[in-house]
Enzyme design. Structure first.
Site, PDB file in Angstrom:
ATOM      1  N   SER A   1       0.839  -1.193   0.000  1.00 33.57           N
ATOM      2  CA  SER A   1       0.000   0.000   0.000  1.00 33.57           C
ATOM      3  C   SER A   1       0.877   1.247   0.000  1.00 33.57           C
ATOM      4  CB  SER A   1      -0.933  -0.034   1.221  1.00 33.57           C
ATOM      5  OG  SER A   1      -1.923   0.960   1.112  1.00 33.57           O
ATOM      6  N   ASN A   2       0.346   2.392   0.416  1.00 28.41           N
ATOM      7  CA  ASN A   2       1.139   3.622   0.456  1.00 28.41           C
ATOM      8  C   ASN A   2       0.704   4.472   1.652  1.00 28.41           C
ATOM      9  OD1 ASN A   2      -1.077   5.436  -0.433  1.00 28.41           O
ATOM     10  ND2 ASN A   2      -0.967   4.166  -2.275  1.00 28.41           N
ATOM     11  N   HIS A   3       1.327   5.631   1.800  1.00 26.89           N
ATOM     12  CA  HIS A   3       1.132   6.434   3.015  1.00 26.89           C
ATOM     13  C   HIS A   3      -0.121   7.299   3.009  1.00 26.89           C
ATOM     14  CE1 HIS A   3       4.860   5.529   5.035  1.00 26.89           C
ATOM     15  NE2 HIS A   3       5.536   5.703   3.912  1.00 26.89           N
TER      16      HIS A   3
END
Ligand code: C5P
Length: 219
Positions: free
Chosen positions: A30-32
């Site tokens: 995923s990402n931030h």
């Protein structure tokens, strides 16, 4: 009472948050992204009396009240929901941080940690916004460009490549300064070449400015 007269009420689709790309039944990439920007835009649009749909990846945020909420996980999920919901939208604001790649195939069972390394083959996810741009019609399309370098140049490239009306250029300098509940510093570029540098402010304030601009755009 709503702030917007019925005839001026628009159908606004907003996306927010990250996507999760499964590696196996317990792990994902995923990402931030926290979703704060997209949720702020959806809340502001609702406050103004518009009809709002929020398609959101997993976030820790409270769902804005009075908004149609569609929860998604992966980029492919988001693609399906956005394509469905966009059919009725006057304006689409893609604030989601869609994962660019996904594992070719999520493993059926949990991958054992016995081996010293694991090879993960990634394939490109569809570009949802670019797909919308191909059959744009009268919709106003707004995209985000989060860049670490050549911000304006890259943002303009995206505006053209994805056939957008507006791109929000958001400079990524320090991780903490752009994700979450931090002030944002943005520039708004439109398809006619206008460029507006916006003074840094809260994401709620930026949401107002973005909506003012999007709604002034021939819809
Ligand atoms: O090309 P880039 O990912 O930087 O473009 C960002 C914009 O495109 C954002 O508005 C994002 O929501 C959208 N996007 C998308 N589908 C992807 C990747 C990005 O809709 N697969």
């Amino acid at each position: 009472m709503s702030l917007t007269a019925k005839r001026d009420r628009k159908r606004i689709l907003v996306t927010a948050g990250p996507t999760r790309e499964n590696i196996d039944p317990v792990r994902f990439m995923s990402n931030h992204s926290t979703g704060v920007f997209g949720y702020a835009i959806a809340s502001e649009a609702k406050k103004r009396g518009h009809v709002v749909t929020l398609v959101s990846g997993p976030t820790a945020l409270e769902r804005p009240k009075g908004v149609k909420f569609v929860a998604v996980e992966s980029a492919l999920d988001m693609m399906r929901s956005v394509m469905r919901e966009a059919k009725n939208a006057d304006c689409v604001i893609m604030a989601a941080a869609v994962a660019d790649w996904r594992p070719r195939k999520a493993a059926k069972n949990k991958i054992k940690k016995g081996s010293a390394s694991v090879k993960l083959e990634l394939v490109k996810n569809p570009d949802i916004l670019a797909e919308l741009g191909k059959k744009k019609g009268n919709k106003v399309l707004v995209g985000f460009a989060l860049e670490t370098e050549d911000l304006i140049k890259n943002a303009l490239k995206k505006l053209k490549a994805k056939n957008l009306d507006i791109v929000i250029a958001n400079k990524l300098s320090k991780k903490s300064a752009v994700f979450g509940n931090n002030p944002a510093k943005i520039a708004i570029l439109d398809r006619f070449g206008a460029k507006e540098e916006v003074r840094a402010g809260s994401k709620a304030r930026m949401a107002q400015i973005i909506l003012d601009k999007a709604l002034a755009f021939n819809i």
